[in-house]
Design an enzyme around this catalytic site. Sequence first.
Site, mmCIF file in Angstrom:
data_model
loop_
_atom_site.group_PDB
_atom_site.id
_atom_site.type_symbol
_atom_site.label_atom_id
_atom_site.label_comp_id
_atom_site.label_asym_id
_atom_site.label_seq_id
_atom_site.Cartn_x
_atom_site.Cartn_y
_atom_site.Cartn_z
ATOM 1 N N HIS A 116 -8.034 -4.742 -0.948
ATOM 2 C CA HIS A 116 -6.768 -4.043 -0.663
ATOM 3 C C HIS A 116 -5.888 -4.876 0.275
ATOM 4 O O HIS A 116 -4.669 -4.753 0.252
ATOM 5 C CB HIS A 116 -7.061 -2.673 -0.048
ATOM 6 C CG HIS A 116 -5.891 -1.743 -0.106
ATOM 7 N ND1 HIS A 116 -5.383 -1.247 -1.287
ATOM 8 C CD2 HIS A 116 -5.096 -1.221 0.885
ATOM 9 C CE1 HIS A 116 -4.347 -0.457 -1.035
ATOM 10 N NE2 HIS A 116 -4.149 -0.431 0.276
ATOM 11 N N SER B 215 0.833 -1.198 0.000
ATOM 12 C CA SER B 215 0.000 0.000 0.000
ATOM 13 C C SER B 215 0.873 1.255 0.000
ATOM 14 O O SER B 215 1.635 1.465 -0.936
ATOM 15 C CB SER B 215 -0.973 -0.084 1.192
ATOM 16 O OG SER B 215 -1.950 0.898 1.120
ATOM 17 N N ASP C 222 -10.007 -4.204 -5.273
ATOM 18 C CA ASP C 222 -9.409 -3.201 -4.385
ATOM 19 C C ASP C 222 -10.187 -1.890 -4.470
ATOM 20 O O ASP C 222 -10.253 -1.269 -5.541
ATOM 21 C CB ASP C 222 -7.940 -2.979 -4.805
ATOM 22 C CG ASP C 222 -7.165 -2.154 -3.780
ATOM 23 O OD1 ASP C 222 -7.786 -1.355 -3.063
ATOM 24 O OD2 ASP C 222 -5.936 -2.313 -3.713
HETATM 25 C C1 MLT Z 1 -1.393 5.910 -0.124
HETATM 26 O O1 MLT Z 1 -1.782 6.869 0.512
HETATM 27 O O2 MLT Z 1 -0.190 5.655 -0.312
HETATM 28 C C2 MLT Z 1 -2.440 5.026 -0.683
HETATM 29 O O3 MLT Z 1 -3.666 5.692 -0.705
HETATM 30 C C3 MLT Z 1 -2.548 3.767 0.056
HETATM 31 C C4 MLT Z 1 -2.867 3.991 1.496
HETATM 32 O O4 MLT Z 1 -1.963 4.162 2.271
HETATM 33 O O5 MLT Z 1 -4.055 3.991 1.842
#
Ligand code: MLT
Length: 215
Positions: free
Chosen positions: A194, A113, A163
């Site tokens: 996700h 992520s 996701d």
């Molecule tokens: C981010 O902010 O890098 C992406 O939206 C993934 C997350 O951290 O939720």
Amino acid sequence: MTTSPLAADAALSFTHRFEPALRPGAAPLLLLHGTGGDENDLLPLGRALSPDAALLSPRGKVLEGGMPRFFRRLSEGVFDHQDVKRRANELADFIGEARAKYTLPAPVAVGFSNGANIAAAILLLRPEVLAGAVLLRAMVPLEQEPAAGLSGTPVLILTGAMDPIVPAGNATALARMLEGSGAHVEHVTVPAGHGLTQSDLVKAKAWIGALPVAR
Ligand code: MLT
């Protein structure tokens, strides 16, 4: 004072944990957590993916409502691109420091992520720093396409078919961007959201196991 190799180490520019390799040969893994994680989060994943490898796991320096991240965002999926650049360079510098301190070859990033997004930014901005990357639920981290420089660096992108955070087209755009910069990209969509599933683990482990021996 004796320092346990498992202890959090604040002496370098990022608070981190380091676990030495159990046998030589496997590429060290740079473990990059998601929003709200820390340096402890991905150690079990790293050990499962590459049982003998050295593990280097920093904590993101940016806080969002108290939750550690690797760069600032304006809202979900909307990134502060100046901060992405600054933080990617800062983390790339830390990787150099840690390589010198622990005598490591260039690591393979395993990012989830937000951790996958900063790994993608390092690949694009500092292409010499990583030997490869597993990007779990990654998005395009930067506005403009950086110049080519990833001469054949292997990258595995694992995208979740359901996701809610990463639109499929965005992950595909990232794969194209990395290929355009010279990476050798494998982009696989797994039946998941996700969060990570067993399919991610199986695919990532097989992919890491097939990498050339680290030097
Ligand atoms: C981010 O902010 O890098 C992406 O939206 C993934 C997350 O951290 O939720």
